[in-house]
Design an enzyme around this catalytic site. Sequence first.
Site, short mmCIF file in Angstrom:
data_model
loop_
_atom_site.label_atom_id
_atom_site.label_comp_id
_atom_site.label_asym_id
_atom_site.label_seq_id
_atom_site.Cartn_x
_atom_site.Cartn_y
_atom_site.Cartn_z
N CYS A 118 -14.33 20.30 4.80
CA CYS A 118 -14.93 19.61 5.96
C CYS A 118 -15.39 20.58 7.05
O CYS A 118 -16.21 20.22 7.88
CB CYS A 118 -13.94 18.62 6.56
N HIS A 258 -15.46 16.64 13.97
CA HIS A 258 -15.45 16.15 12.60
C HIS A 258 -14.97 14.70 12.61
O HIS A 258 -14.05 14.35 13.34
CB HIS A 258 -14.53 17.02 11.73
N ASN A 288 -15.65 9.38 6.69
CA ASN A 288 -15.57 10.84 6.64
C ASN A 288 -16.51 11.36 5.54
O ASN A 288 -16.31 11.06 4.37
CB ASN A 288 -14.12 11.23 6.35
O1 UT7 Z 1 -11.33 15.66 6.63
C1 UT7 Z 1 -9.98 15.93 6.33
C2 UT7 Z 1 -9.50 14.87 5.38
N1 UT7 Z 1 -8.24 14.30 5.65
C3 UT7 Z 1 -7.99 13.44 6.65
O2 UT7 Z 1 -8.78 13.24 7.52
C4 UT7 Z 1 -6.68 12.72 6.61
C5 UT7 Z 1 -6.05 12.54 7.92
N2 UT7 Z 1 -5.05 11.50 7.84
C6 UT7 Z 1 -5.28 10.22 8.19
O3 UT7 Z 1 -6.39 9.88 8.59
C7 UT7 Z 1 -4.14 9.26 8.12
O4 UT7 Z 1 -2.95 9.95 7.80
C8 UT7 Z 1 -4.36 8.11 7.11
C9 UT7 Z 1 -5.45 7.18 7.61
C10 UT7 Z 1 -4.71 8.66 5.74
C11 UT7 Z 1 -3.07 7.29 6.99
O5 UT7 Z 1 -2.69 6.80 8.26
P1 UT7 Z 1 -1.20 6.99 8.78
O6 UT7 Z 1 -1.11 6.31 10.06
O7 UT7 Z 1 -0.89 8.45 8.72
O8 UT7 Z 1 -0.39 6.19 7.69
P2 UT7 Z 1 0.77 6.71 6.76
O9 UT7 Z 1 0.24 7.61 5.69
O10 UT7 Z 1 1.89 7.19 7.59
O11 UT7 Z 1 1.16 5.32 6.07
C12 UT7 Z 1 1.74 4.26 6.82
C13 UT7 Z 1 1.84 3.06 5.91
C14 UT7 Z 1 2.44 3.40 4.54
O12 UT7 Z 1 3.29 2.34 4.17
P3 UT7 Z 1 4.89 2.49 4.32
O13 UT7 Z 1 5.25 3.67 3.48
O14 UT7 Z 1 5.14 2.70 5.77
O15 UT7 Z 1 5.37 1.18 3.77
C15 UT7 Z 1 1.24 3.44 3.63
O16 UT7 Z 1 1.58 3.10 2.30
O17 UT7 Z 1 0.53 2.53 5.65
C16 UT7 Z 1 0.36 2.37 4.24
N3 UT7 Z 1 -1.05 2.49 3.90
C17 UT7 Z 1 -1.89 1.45 3.94
N4 UT7 Z 1 -1.73 0.16 4.26
C18 UT7 Z 1 -2.79 -0.64 4.20
C19 UT7 Z 1 -1.72 3.61 3.53
N5 UT7 Z 1 -3.02 3.29 3.31
C20 UT7 Z 1 -3.15 1.97 3.55
C21 UT7 Z 1 -4.23 1.07 3.51
N6 UT7 Z 1 -4.01 -0.22 3.85
N7 UT7 Z 1 -5.48 1.45 3.17
#
Ligand code: UT7
Length: 331
Positions: A118, A258, A288
Amino acid sequence: MTAAQPTARIAATGRFLPDRVLTNKELEQMVDTTEEWILERTGIVERRIAPAEMGVTEMGARAAQRALAKAEIDARDIDLLIVTTATPDRWLPSTSCEIQARIGAIGKSAAFDLHAACTGFLYALTMAEGHVAGGRADTVLVVAAEKMTSIIDWDDRSTCILFGDGAGAAIVQRSENGEGILASHHRSDGNFADLLERPAGGAANPLDAEALRAKDHLMKMSGREIFKLAVRRMAGAGRQVLRDAGLKGEDVDLLVPHQANIRIIESTARYSRIPMEKVFVNLNRYGNMSSASIPVALDEAVEQGLVGPGSVVLTAAFGAGLTWGAMALRW
Ligand code: UT7
């Protein structure tokens, strides 16, 4: 790195976005997610999807042609073509050679690909700046083209909601009146390489039936870990280039970060002491697009009149590697 007097400027930008829109609502039918979750946790509403027959060569070439048309430059006058992509149409040859042929930049141009995920567009701009400053090139075309949907696991709800396809381009030429790149700062830390990867398909782990079954040819990401690192690294890089350029947050007319997650963007703005009214966001419409996110955003910002002659622009990015960086420019 400090540039007392800019040597290189962005003379024109261009972009290409495929027509097909994939909404959060549609994703609800594909994986266990909701429109609200995606919007609240990421800021994304919809993203663009390139058709099966369209690869990054085609998207990148179209963005490049728009930038060339705006700058009124003939493709044959390009001295160097740098392409950034994490999703090349094929592994050999480089996408830059394919785009070179597609736009007719044949004659005096060299072409190579640069892979910094990225952060690629900012890395490439700095390479272009070096070639112009060193007198090795008068006109450098930088193209960032990504078909992220070609490496997404559509069953993985934590990644498939985030990414979209698109391409952006910039023409870099010698600075004329003090405009151009004021300062830039790039870093990487390979200790975090496993946080965002495609495990199979390369020399170390060639594609075989087992890799395909495990979907190891597709993107795997530890989103939460990347999130934490991204905020610190991107904000730190932004502050560093402002210091190097002798600027303060209030001197910045537009922050073009970004476009990965609205919460990362808001934190970066806060750390850089830039109010959200001065932050460009198109993540809601495109998701993204990896290295294509910043050039597409720059092109839209110019078109919307948010950036014009004399504007001070701060950009910052992070991505797989990990790589991260920032750049301050006077337009
Ligand atoms: O350009 C570089 C590329 N990488 C990135 O930009 C990634 C940066 N990271 C992020 O944007 C965030 O970490 C995410 C959007 C990927 C995830 O958000 P988060 O607030 O960090 O969520 P998390 O990974 O801590 O997950 C929280 C909960 C989990 O459930 P449990 O374990 O608490 O029961 C996930 O399983 O949200 C769940 N979850 C979802 N729920 C509904 C993860 N994806 C989804 C989804 N819909 N699409």
